[in-house]
Enzyme design. Structure first.
Site, mmCIF file in Angstrom:
data_model
loop_
_atom_site.group_PDB
_atom_site.id
_atom_site.type_symbol
_atom_site.label_atom_id
_atom_site.label_comp_id
_atom_site.label_asym_id
_atom_site.label_seq_id
_atom_site.Cartn_x
_atom_site.Cartn_y
_atom_site.Cartn_z
ATOM 1 N N GLY A 171 -13.662 -69.559 58.641
ATOM 2 C CA GLY A 171 -14.451 -69.758 59.782
ATOM 3 C C GLY A 171 -15.392 -70.835 59.318
ATOM 4 C CG ASN A 172 -17.049 -73.384 61.950
ATOM 5 O OD1 ASN A 172 -18.107 -72.998 62.532
ATOM 6 N ND2 ASN A 172 -16.370 -73.341 62.366
ATOM 7 C CG HIS A 173 -22.267 -72.114 58.227
ATOM 8 N ND1 HIS A 173 -22.703 -70.326 57.248
ATOM 9 C CD2 HIS A 173 -21.353 -72.465 56.554
ATOM 10 C CE1 HIS A 173 -21.767 -70.617 55.652
ATOM 11 N NE2 HIS A 173 -21.703 -71.618 55.438
ATOM 12 C CB ALA B 283 -17.617 -75.682 64.861
#
Ligand code: C5P
Length: 398
Positions: free
Chosen positions: A207-209, A275
């Site tokens: 995943g990402n932030h 994102a």
């Protein structure tokens, strides 16, 4: 805001001093402001300060003096074009959610027919407490708009979510509501926001932030301008006020892609703020991967590029706005992406700018279009950045 009637409610909170700024900003825009304080608010700011700024007497009790004269809560509730409770304490939120009516502010809330906004302000643990969150959900369900508390340093010395939204953001939300213009009335908008999670096994993911805050703020701004908004939202932890927005929650890039393709038809404006993970594991395990090897190798394969696919099927009267988060050669890379993905505009935010990008409540952007125009903006709250983006779309295309 010329002559608009704005009723401000003030609760007992250290953030009450910010109400003075809110009133000053509203008066600068020539609004007619009246103020009600809860009994405990006067421990934090004086009625004299707020009456001087608002140029109206401040109301704190049901009765005036000893003469049996009363402050008519029904009249006040009907007078207002909008009622904004800022700061809203945990106590007042709880009472509002439960119909308790033991002070003038609460009686006016129960009598008001105008839109009601609350800007919560409290310590982080009070804010995230299950009962406070449940009260806010109840209020949202009854039509109250929450102006989300922000992350930052709190009076207790702790850091977290609980700071009242900045006065400028609160005033800009009121301004949007009251400005009669709905430049996107009758238009349809699609927004993607948040991260995607790519499954490794039932427990792990790539995943990402991304917090989803930017995309959600854009969706809200499009709605404030009258558009009918669909939001495809990846897995986010924030509790957003998404009232009035048609939200689909998704997890992976593939799910976001399938839904975006489906919902793109008929969208006049599409803003791709998600994102999206670029790669996903070729194979994901159905049961938890055990720690029985010294090395573990994953093969990653590309996820579908939603922007590229929509760019290919886009008609001339559809607008797609994309984002670029770059670390080097920012403008050059963003311009390349503008053309390769067939965006109408691209919003560039640079990771080199402090306070900009993932997770922050602020962002600093530039907007590039295909006519070689570049607009640069200051560091602002994401709510204000969303307004700049949607204003740029309206200015150029509507
Ligand atoms: O190529 P890059 O990821 O930098 O492009 C960013 C833009 O493309 C953003 O608007 C993002 O939402 C969109 N995008 C997408 N699908 C992907 C990757 C990016 O829609 N798989």
């Amino acid at each position: 805001m010329n002559g608009k009637k704005i009723l401000i409610g003030v609760c007992g909170s250290i953030a009450a001093y910010k109400t003075a700024y809110i009133i000053r900003l509203l008066k600068k825009q020539h609004a007619d402001v009246r103020v009600i304080m809860t009994p405990s608010a006067s421990g934090f700011i004086t009625a004299l300060t707020l009456s001087t700024l608002s140029k109206n007497p401040v109301l704190t009790r049901f009765t005036v003096g000893d003469q049996g004269e009363w402050n008519n809560h029904v009249e006040l509730g009907l007078w207002a074009d909008v009622f904004v409770i800022a700061p809203a304490s945990a106590n007042t939120l709880a009472k509002m959610a439960n119909g308790i009516c033991d002070n003038l502010l609460l009686a006016v809330y129960l009598s008001a027919r105008c839109p009601v906004y609350v800007a919560p302000a409290m310590d982080l643990d009070m804010h995230k407490h299950a009962s406070t969150q449940a009260n806010m959900r109840i209020l949202q369900e009854s039509g109250v708009k929450i102006i989300d508390a922000e992350h930052g340093e709190l009076a207790s010395g702790l850091t977290g979510i609980g700071r009242i939204a900045e006065p400028e953001s609160i005033v800009s939300i009121i301004d949007d509501l009251l400005s009669s213009g709905s430049p996107l009335q009758g238009k349809k908008a699609l927004v993607t926001a948040g991260p995607t999670y790519e499954k490794i096994d039932p427990i792990r993911f790539i995943g990402n932030h991304s917090s989803g805050k930017m995309g959600v703020a854009i969706a809200r701004q499009l709605m404030a301008y009258g558009a009918e908004v669909k939001l495809i939202l990846g897995p986010v932890s924030n509790l957003f006020n998404l009232e009035g927005i048609n939200v689909s929650n998704v997890t992976s890039a593939d799910e976001m892609y399938e839904l975006a393709k489906e919902q793109f038809a008929g969208a006049d404006i599409t803003v791709l703020a998600a994102a999206v993970a670029d790669y996903k594991p070729r194979i994901s395990a159905d049961s938890k991967i055990k720690k029985n090897k010294d090395n573990l190798t994953f093969e990653l394969i590309k996820t579908p590029d939603i922007a590229v696919s929509l760019g290919k099927i886009k008609s001339d009267d559809q607008i797609i706005v994309g984002f670029a988060l770059e670390t080097d050669n920012e403008v050059e890379n963003a311009r390349k992406k503008l053309f390769s993905k067939n965006f109408s505009m691209i919003v560039l935010n640079s990771l080199n700018d402090p306070g900009a990008g993932f997770g922050h409540d602020t962002n600093k952007i530039s907007i590039l279009d295909k006519d070689n125009n570049t607009r640069e903006y200051e560091l602002k709250s994401k709510t204000d950045v969303a307004k700049d983006i949607v204003d740029a779309i309206v200015e150029k295309y509507f």
